[in-house]
Design a protein around this motif. Structure first.
Motif, PDB file in Angstrom:
ATOM      1  N   VAL A   1      24.225  35.577-101.408  1.00 35.40           N
ATOM      2  CA  VAL A   1      23.220  36.012-100.849  1.00 35.40           C
ATOM      3  C   VAL A   1      22.419  35.090 -99.874  1.00 35.40           C
ATOM      4  CG1 VAL A   1      22.534  37.100-102.919  1.00 35.40           C
ATOM      5  CG2 VAL A   1      22.217  34.607-102.805  1.00 35.40           C
TER       6      VAL A   1
ATOM      7  N   TRP B   1      22.392  36.262 -96.993  1.00 32.41           N
ATOM      8  CA  TRP B   1      20.868  37.282 -96.449  1.00 32.41           C
ATOM      9  C   TRP B   1      20.044  36.707 -96.082  1.00 32.41           C
ATOM     10  CZ3 TRP B   1      22.791  40.715-101.642  1.00 32.41           C
ATOM     11  CH2 TRP B   1      24.635  41.069-101.454  1.00 32.41           C
TER      12      TRP B   1
ATOM     13  N   ALA C   1      21.516  45.767-102.890  1.00 35.03           N
ATOM     14  CA  ALA C   1      22.503  44.815-103.050  1.00 35.03           C
ATOM     15  C   ALA C   1      22.291  43.522-104.384  1.00 35.03           C
ATOM     16  CB  ALA C   1      22.604  44.124-102.019  1.00 35.03           C
ATOM     17  N   ILE C   2      21.212  42.921-104.694  1.00 38.74           N
ATOM     18  CA  ILE C   2      21.695  41.884-105.809  1.00 38.74           C
ATOM     19  C   ILE C   2      21.893  42.394-107.120  1.00 38.74           C
ATOM     20  CG2 ILE C   2      19.753  39.867-106.781  1.00 38.74           C
ATOM     21  CD1 ILE C   2      18.395  39.836-104.409  1.00 38.74           C
TER      22      ILE C   2
ATOM     23  N   THR D   1      23.921  45.155-107.585  1.00 38.50           N
ATOM     24  CA  THR D   1      25.259  44.964-107.927  1.00 38.50           C
ATOM     25  C   THR D   1      26.550  43.951-108.247  1.00 38.50           C
ATOM     26  OG1 THR D   1      24.744  47.068-106.637  1.00 38.50           O
ATOM     27  CG2 THR D   1      26.861  46.495-106.920  1.00 38.50           C
ATOM     28  N   THR D   2      25.834  42.876-107.387  1.00 41.56           N
ATOM     29  CA  THR D   2      26.559  41.692-107.806  1.00 41.56           C
ATOM     30  C   THR D   2      25.875  40.513-108.696  1.00 41.56           C
ATOM     31  OG1 THR D   2      26.247  41.572-104.855  1.00 41.56           O
ATOM     32  CG2 THR D   2      26.447  39.041-106.257  1.00 41.56           C
TER      33      THR D   2
ATOM     34  N   ILE E   1      21.585  43.250 -93.634  1.00 42.03           N
ATOM     35  CA  ILE E   1      21.815  43.515 -95.351  1.00 42.03           C
ATOM     36  C   ILE E   1      20.030  44.911 -95.683  1.00 42.03           C
ATOM     37  CG2 ILE E   1      20.026  42.501 -96.360  1.00 42.03           C
ATOM     38  CD1 ILE E   1      23.338  43.656 -98.042  1.00 42.03           C
ATOM     39  N   ARG E   2      20.529  46.168 -95.683  1.00 43.89           N
ATOM     40  CA  ARG E   2      19.698  47.152 -95.674  1.00 43.89           C
ATOM     41  C   ARG E   2      18.739  47.093 -97.078  1.00 43.89           C
ATOM     42  NH1 ARG E   2      19.408  51.926 -92.743  1.00 43.89           N
ATOM     43  NH2 ARG E   2      21.381  51.260 -91.745  1.00 43.89           N
ATOM     44  N   ASP E   3      19.524  47.364 -98.104  1.00 39.46           N
ATOM     45  CA  ASP E   3      18.741  47.403 -98.674  1.00 39.46           C
ATOM     46  C   ASP E   3      18.498  46.109-100.201  1.00 39.46           C
ATOM     47  OD1 ASP E   3      17.455  47.732-101.327  1.00 39.46           O
ATOM     48  OD2 ASP E   3      17.744  50.315-102.135  1.00 39.46           O
ATOM     49  N   VAL E   4      17.794  45.315 -99.543  1.00 41.00           N
ATOM     50  CA  VAL E   4      18.564  43.814-101.092  1.00 41.00           C
ATOM     51  C   VAL E   4      18.324  44.033-102.452  1.00 41.00           C
ATOM     52  CG1 VAL E   4      17.169  41.450-101.098  1.00 41.00           C
ATOM     53  CG2 VAL E   4      17.424  42.243 -98.645  1.00 41.00           C
TER      54      VAL E   4
ATOM     55  N   THR F   1      17.897  38.605 -93.855  1.00 40.54           N
ATOM     56  CA  THR F   1      17.299  40.313 -94.429  1.00 40.54           C
ATOM     57  C   THR F   1      17.562  40.940 -93.483  1.00 40.54           C
ATOM     58  OG1 THR F   1      16.158  37.959 -95.847  1.00 40.54           O
ATOM     59  CG2 THR F   1      16.491  39.972 -96.316  1.00 40.54           C
TER      60      THR F   1
END
Length: 295
Positions: free
Chosen positions: A157, A160, A117-118, A120-121, A111-114, A107
């Motif tokens: 994920v 991540w 990112a989640i 958006t996914t 990945i920078r901003d978890v 993590t």
């Protein structure tokens, strides 16, 4: 007294400094990690270790705790995104995801901003899954839709170091025009079902009436058959008596019937006078004679 203290410090200053240094080293090398966290340790900017809950030891001045990661389950804020179904209906979907970090080293370094990112996914997956379904299927198969989104999200994920514990579609909203059209369709469907139920009720009533008439006809036929059997039996008895006793038995039966008929007429209601022809009186005489003879 002061001179003694000064002399002691001056003579033992090295030992005192060494003792203080040892205390600082020990404190710098001991890390106590809470149960709900994991510490990511770096040495010269590179990953050295991941410390779990409890007492841990690191190399002072070389290792440092670069990240403190909570392993508690987290919930993303409610996310709203538009999607178009396969039958070209625009819907607004509200979703939420629960996850927890299982491998902090992935993590931190992948990945920078978890949360972003989640989110958006999940939005992309929801649009893809809903685009393959019609509106009715989205409403009725929500559990299957959520399951497919969660499975697809878990594969993404995993790199991540994150475990998706639950994904939820909280609501599927429609615009006013579509909602009004669906309400009109629903009312039409209710009216159709009412007409079908009324037609089925009428059909059932006709069937029951026909069954009742058939049952009545069957019972009447049975009664007539019983009556016919009784008359046939009586006829056979009379025929047997005539065969055995000859004409006298026949005359006896005729006379008996005449007496019964006259008796019935005489039992009528009210006061009445019955005029009998002479032939009837002769019939009485014959009947009494036969009755007397048989007795």
């Amino acid at each position: 007294m002061e001179e003694l203290i000064v002399d002691f410090l001056s003579n033992n200053i090295v030992y005192i400094l060494l003792f203080v240094f040892l205390i600082v080293v020990i404190l710098a090398g001991v890390r106590i990690v809470p149960q709900s966290e994991k510490f990511v340790v770096e040495r010269f900017g590179r990953l050295r270790a991941v410390l779990g809950p409890g007492i841990n030891f690191i190399v002072p001045f070389l290792d440092r705790v670069a990240h403190k990661i909570s392993v508690l389950e987290r919930q993303l804020p409610t996310n709203r995104q538009d999607a178009i179904t396969s039958d070209n209906v625009l819907v607004q979907v509200e979703s939420s995801v629960f996850y927890r970090i299982t491998e902090p080293e992935k993590t931190v370094y992948r990945i920078r901003d978890v949360d972003a990112a989640i989110s958006t996914t999940v939005a992309g997956m929801i649009r893809s899954e809903i685009g393959a379904l019609e509106l009715d299927e989205v409403q009725t198969n929500r559990a299957a839709l959520i399951s497919r989104i969660q499975q697809a999200l878990e594969k993404v994920v995993d790199d991540w170091g994150i475990e998706v514990t639950r994904a939820e579609i909280l609501d599927v909203n429609l615009d006013e025009a579509t909602r009004a059209a669906m309400l009109q369709q629903l009312n039409a469907e209710r009216a159709r079902r009412a007409q079908v139920m009324e037609a089925e009720g009428s059909k059932r009533a006709v069937e029951l009436n026909a069954d009742a008439e058939l049952y009545e006809a069957e019972q009447t036929a049975k009664a007539r058959r019983v009556q016919a059997d009784a008359e046939a039996y009586a006829t056979s008895v009379v025929a047997q008596a005539i065969k055995e006793n000859g004409v006298e038995a026949a005359q006896y039966q005729v006379a008996l019937k005449q007496v019964e008929a006259l008796t019935t007429v005489g039992q009528g209601e009210g006061k009445q006078t019955i005029l009998l022809p002479s032939a009837a009186l002769d019939a009485f005489s014959d009947a009494f004679g036969l009755l007397k003879g048989r007795s």
